[in-house]
Design a protein around this motif. Structure first.
Motif, PDB file in Angstrom:
ATOM      1  N   SER A 134       0.846  -1.190   0.000  1.00 34.31           N
ATOM      2  CA  SER A 134       0.000   0.000   0.000  1.00 34.31           C
ATOM      3  C   SER A 134       0.879   1.238   0.000  1.00 34.31           C
ATOM      4  CB  SER A 134      -0.936   0.007   1.203  1.00 34.31           C
ATOM      5  OG  SER A 134      -0.198   0.034   2.395  1.00 34.31           O
ATOM      6  N   GLY A 135       0.272   2.327  -0.375  1.00 34.12           N
ATOM      7  CA  GLY A 135       0.985   3.597  -0.443  1.00 34.12           C
ATOM      8  C   GLY A 135       0.547   4.475   0.707  1.00 34.12           C
ATOM      9  N   GLY A 136       0.662   5.819   0.488  1.00 34.31           N
ATOM     10  CA  GLY A 136       0.325   6.735   1.558  1.00 34.31           C
ATOM     11  C   GLY A 136       1.498   6.815   2.530  1.00 34.31           C
ATOM     12  N   SER A 137       1.272   7.438   3.677  1.00 33.62           N
ATOM     13  CA  SER A 137       2.365   7.652   4.635  1.00 33.62           C
ATOM     14  C   SER A 137       2.473   6.538   5.676  1.00 33.62           C
ATOM     15  CB  SER A 137       2.136   8.986   5.344  1.00 33.62           C
ATOM     16  OG  SER A 137       0.840   8.975   5.945  1.00 33.62           O
ATOM     17  N   THR A 138       1.347   5.905   6.041  1.00 31.44           N
ATOM     18  CA  THR A 138       1.356   4.957   7.164  1.00 31.44           C
ATOM     19  C   THR A 138       2.337   3.809   6.988  1.00 31.44           C
ATOM     20  OG1 THR A 138      -0.933   5.516   7.676  1.00 31.44           O
ATOM     21  CG2 THR A 138      -0.099   3.452   8.581  1.00 31.44           C
ATOM     22  N   PRO A 139       2.355   3.092   5.830  1.00 27.45           N
ATOM     23  CA  PRO A 139       3.192   1.874   5.766  1.00 27.45           C
ATOM     24  C   PRO A 139       4.690   2.133   5.655  1.00 27.45           C
ATOM     25  CG  PRO A 139       2.132   2.244   3.659  1.00 27.45           C
ATOM     26  CD  PRO A 139       1.583   3.279   4.605  1.00 27.45           C
ATOM     27  N   GLY A 178      -1.005  -2.092  -4.727  1.00 24.93           N
ATOM     28  CA  GLY A 178      -2.474  -2.125  -4.740  1.00 24.93           C
ATOM     29  C   GLY A 178      -3.065  -0.900  -5.414  1.00 24.93           C
ATOM     30  N   ASP A 179      -2.290   0.169  -5.453  1.00 23.94           N
ATOM     31  CA  ASP A 179      -2.738   1.374  -6.163  1.00 23.94           C
ATOM     32  C   ASP A 179      -1.563   2.315  -6.363  1.00 23.94           C
ATOM     33  OD1 ASP A 179      -3.931   3.918  -3.929  1.00 23.94           O
ATOM     34  OD2 ASP A 179      -2.509   2.310  -3.462  1.00 23.94           O
ATOM     35  N   GLU A 180      -1.777   3.304  -7.219  1.00 15.35           N
ATOM     36  CA  GLU A 180      -0.727   4.280  -7.492  1.00 15.35           C
ATOM     37  C   GLU A 180      -1.344   5.620  -7.886  1.00 15.35           C
ATOM     38  OE1 GLU A 180       3.403   4.198  -7.599  1.00 15.35           O
ATOM     39  OE2 GLU A 180       2.003   5.785  -6.959  1.00 15.35           O
ATOM     40  N   ARG A 181      -0.633   6.640  -7.552  1.00 17.78           N
ATOM     41  CA  ARG A 181      -1.050   7.981  -7.997  1.00 17.78           C
ATOM     42  C   ARG A 181      -0.638   8.150  -9.454  1.00 17.78           C
ATOM     43  NH1 ARG A 181       0.616   9.821  -2.728  1.00 17.78           N
ATOM     44  NH2 ARG A 181      -0.843   8.865  -1.287  1.00 17.78           N
ATOM     45  N   HIS A 182      -1.369   9.014 -10.186  1.00 17.37           N
ATOM     46  CA  HIS A 182      -1.101   9.184 -11.615  1.00 17.37           C
ATOM     47  C   HIS A 182       0.081  10.130 -11.830  1.00 17.37           C
ATOM     48  CE1 HIS A 182      -2.577  10.214 -15.910  1.00 17.37           C
ATOM     49  NE2 HIS A 182      -1.801   9.144 -15.910  1.00 17.37           N
ATOM     50  N   SER A 224       4.635   9.688  -5.713  1.00 21.95           N
ATOM     51  CA  SER A 224       4.626   8.303  -6.203  1.00 21.95           C
ATOM     52  C   SER A 224       4.742   7.285  -5.066  1.00 21.95           C
ATOM     53  CB  SER A 224       5.777   8.099  -7.188  1.00 21.95           C
ATOM     54  OG  SER A 224       6.033   6.727  -7.389  1.00 21.95           O
ATOM     55  N   ASN A 225       3.815   6.330  -5.021  1.00 26.21           N
ATOM     56  CA  ASN A 225       3.923   5.253  -4.032  1.00 26.21           C
ATOM     57  C   ASN A 225       5.164   4.418  -4.298  1.00 26.21           C
ATOM     58  OD1 ASN A 225       1.622   5.959  -2.630  1.00 26.21           O
ATOM     59  ND2 ASN A 225       0.288   4.619  -3.843  1.00 26.21           N
ATOM     60  N   TYR A 226       5.456   4.203  -5.599  1.00 25.78           N
ATOM     61  CA  TYR A 226       6.652   3.424  -5.932  1.00 25.78           C
ATOM     62  C   TYR A 226       7.901   4.120  -5.381  1.00 25.78           C
ATOM     63  CZ  TYR A 226      10.688   1.693  -8.347  1.00 25.78           C
ATOM     64  OH  TYR A 226      11.952   1.205  -8.590  1.00 25.78           O
ATOM     65  N   GLY A 241      -4.329   0.660   3.621  1.00 31.13           N
ATOM     66  CA  GLY A 241      -4.505   1.722   4.604  1.00 31.13           C
ATOM     67  C   GLY A 241      -5.951   2.162   4.535  1.00 31.13           C
ATOM     68  N   VAL A 242      -6.317   3.116   5.383  1.00 29.73           N
ATOM     69  CA  VAL A 242      -7.673   3.678   5.337  1.00 29.73           C
ATOM     70  C   VAL A 242      -7.557   5.191   5.346  1.00 29.73           C
ATOM     71  CG1 VAL A 242      -7.877   3.459   7.865  1.00 29.73           C
ATOM     72  CG2 VAL A 242      -9.947   3.713   6.449  1.00 29.73           C
ATOM     73  N   GLY A 243      -8.266   5.826   4.418  1.00 28.61           N
ATOM     74  CA  GLY A 243      -8.228   7.279   4.320  1.00 28.61           C
ATOM     75  C   GLY A 243      -9.277   7.907   5.218  1.00 28.61           C
ATOM     76  N   PRO A 244      -9.210   9.213   5.437  1.00 23.96           N
ATOM     77  CA  PRO A 244     -10.158   9.896   6.331  1.00 23.96           C
ATOM     78  C   PRO A 244     -11.621   9.757   5.900  1.00 23.96           C
ATOM     79  CG  PRO A 244      -8.795  11.465   5.090  1.00 23.96           C
ATOM     80  CD  PRO A 244      -8.229  10.100   4.829  1.00 23.96           C
ATOM     81  N   HIS A 251     -11.838   5.600   2.306  1.00 20.50           N
ATOM     82  CA  HIS A 251     -11.315   4.935   1.106  1.00 20.50           C
ATOM     83  C   HIS A 251     -10.180   3.990   1.480  1.00 20.50           C
ATOM     84  CE1 HIS A 251      -8.057   8.094   0.940  1.00 20.50           C
ATOM     85  NE2 HIS A 251      -7.367   7.060   0.484  1.00 20.50           N
ATOM     86  N   THR A 252      -9.946   2.998   0.600  1.00 20.63           N
ATOM     87  CA  THR A 252      -8.788   2.129   0.753  1.00 20.63           C
ATOM     88  C   THR A 252      -8.231   1.842  -0.630  1.00 20.63           C
ATOM     89  OG1 THR A 252      -7.900   0.165   1.830  1.00 20.63           O
ATOM     90  CG2 THR A 252     -10.032  -0.084   0.690  1.00 20.63           C
ATOM     91  N   ALA A 253      -6.947   1.513  -0.746  1.00 22.15           N
ATOM     92  CA  ALA A 253      -6.279   1.531  -2.037  1.00 22.15           C
ATOM     93  C   ALA A 253      -6.697   2.853  -2.673  1.00 22.15           C
ATOM     94  CB  ALA A 253      -6.649   0.314  -2.871  1.00 22.15           C
ATOM     95  N   SER A 254      -7.162   2.876  -3.924  1.00 22.28           N
ATOM     96  CA  SER A 254      -7.743   4.123  -4.426  1.00 22.28           C
ATOM     97  C   SER A 254      -9.196   3.930  -4.788  1.00 22.28           C
ATOM     98  CB  SER A 254      -6.926   4.660  -5.600  1.00 22.28           C
ATOM     99  OG  SER A 254      -5.746   5.279  -5.134  1.00 22.28           O
TER     100      SER A 254
HETATM  101  C1  6PG Z   1      -2.551   5.887  -1.337  1.00 25.45           C
HETATM  102  C2  6PG Z   1      -3.037   4.724  -0.554  1.00 25.45           C
HETATM  103  C3  6PG Z   1      -4.275   5.089   0.236  1.00 25.45           C
HETATM  104  C4  6PG Z   1      -3.785   5.239   1.655  1.00 25.45           C
HETATM  105  C5  6PG Z   1      -4.766   6.023   2.500  1.00 25.45           C
HETATM  106  C6  6PG Z   1      -4.183   6.324   3.862  1.00 25.45           C
HETATM  107  O1  6PG Z   1      -2.021   5.706  -2.415  1.00 25.45           O
HETATM  108  O2  6PG Z   1      -2.675   6.974  -0.792  1.00 25.45           O
HETATM  109  O3  6PG Z   1      -3.010   3.565  -1.120  1.00 25.45           O
HETATM  110  O4  6PG Z   1      -5.313   4.203   0.186  1.00 25.45           O
HETATM  111  O5  6PG Z   1      -3.586   3.961   2.221  1.00 25.45           O
HETATM  112  O6  6PG Z   1      -5.030   7.230   1.828  1.00 25.45           O
HETATM  113  O7  6PG Z   1      -3.093   7.163   3.656  1.00 25.45           O
HETATM  114  P1  6PG Z   1      -2.110   7.577   4.859  1.00 25.45           P
HETATM  115  O8  6PG Z   1      -1.436   6.338   5.283  1.00 25.45           O
HETATM  116  O9  6PG Z   1      -1.183   8.565   4.261  1.00 25.45           O
HETATM  117  O10 6PG Z   1      -2.975   8.147   5.966  1.00 25.45           O
END
Ligand code: 6PG
Length: 247
Positions: A43-48, A73-77, A85-87, A145-148, A151-154
């Protein structure tokens, strides 16, 4: 009937990520022993990022890097060197520091047109897992992860991608972010042997409570229930503070 979620609440973020790293290493080693390879979607985002840092650090010797295959599981464009970039995040935190064969890392080519990137990644999954037309890939582990907004993945609330039940990977327009995202669909998430959500910090307490304790919330993260696999939620006390179980 999907198995109920395994919820573990840790006192601190450090404990959370240490235990997440231990779960990852245990699953990777057992799976390689049983099947010869371990297939994981990150997963991307900041948590992992803290997890990836531990896997590249104190746990690096315990990960069977040469028999582990890494997907997203997902990526920003955006291109792979973009700060969003998650990568790029995973490469800087982990791949660039460990002996993972480059051929074991399958990034989403999000520098391309989003629909093309999604189609190509679907084809990559189909050939890597040697899938028949209506077959789904079975990941050994999918990190989420889970967004506010839940959402999860995208897979964002109110997006058409929520109802996709044929494609494995889609490009989805996220109105509030004014951008496309490329994401796995629910059929792929729910066909995994193990899905592990990570949530850390007080700013996640509200949404974690909604997702895990409000069955009527109808949030994308609530649609993740592996048909024949484990659903694991690892949270720290700050993120789990509103849960009944947190006491
Ligand atoms: C992404 C993630 C997205 C992320 C949540 C939580 O590319 O952003 O895959 O689903 O897990 O937005 O993001 P944070 O970990 O940054 O709170």
């Amino acid at each position: 009937m999907p198995a109920p979620a395994e919820l573990r609440i840790f006192d601190t973020a450090t404990e959370l990520f240490r235990n997440a790293a231990h779960e990852f290493v245990t699953l990777a080693s057992q799976t390689v022993e049983n099947k010869g390879r371990f297939c994981v979607a990150l997963s991307g985002g900041s948590t992992p990022k803290n997890l990836y840092t531990l896997l590249a650090g104190e746990q690096a010797k315990a990960v069977p890097w040469d028999k582990s295959y890494f997907f997203f599981g997902d990526e920003r464009h955006v291109p792979p060197d973009d700060p969003d970039s998650n990568y790029r995040m995973v490469n800087e935190a982990m791949f660039s520091k460990v002996p993972v064969p480059p051929g074991n890392v399958f990034r989403i080519h999000a520098e391309k047109d989003a629909a093309v990137a999604a189609q190509e990644y679907e084809e990559t999954l189909r050939s890597f897992f040697d899938l028949q037309p209506n077959q789904l890939p079975r990941f050994d582990l999918i990190l989420l992860g889970v967004g506010p907004d839940g959402h999860t993945a995208s897979l964002f609330p109110d997006s058409a991608a929520l109802n996709e039940n044929k494609r494995l990977v889609v490009a989805t327009w996220v109105e509030k972010l004014k951008t496309y995202r490329i994401t796995f669909t629910f059929p792929v998430l729910n066909h995994a042997a193990c899905v592990m959500f990570l949530a850390s910090g007080a700013d996640k307490a509200g949404i974690v409570h909604e997702v895990l304790e409000n069955p009527n919330a109808n949030l994308p993260s609530q649609k993740v229930h592996p048909d024949d696999g484990r659903l694991v939620w690892l949270v720290d006390h700050a993120a789990g503070g509103l849960l009944r179980r947190a006491g």
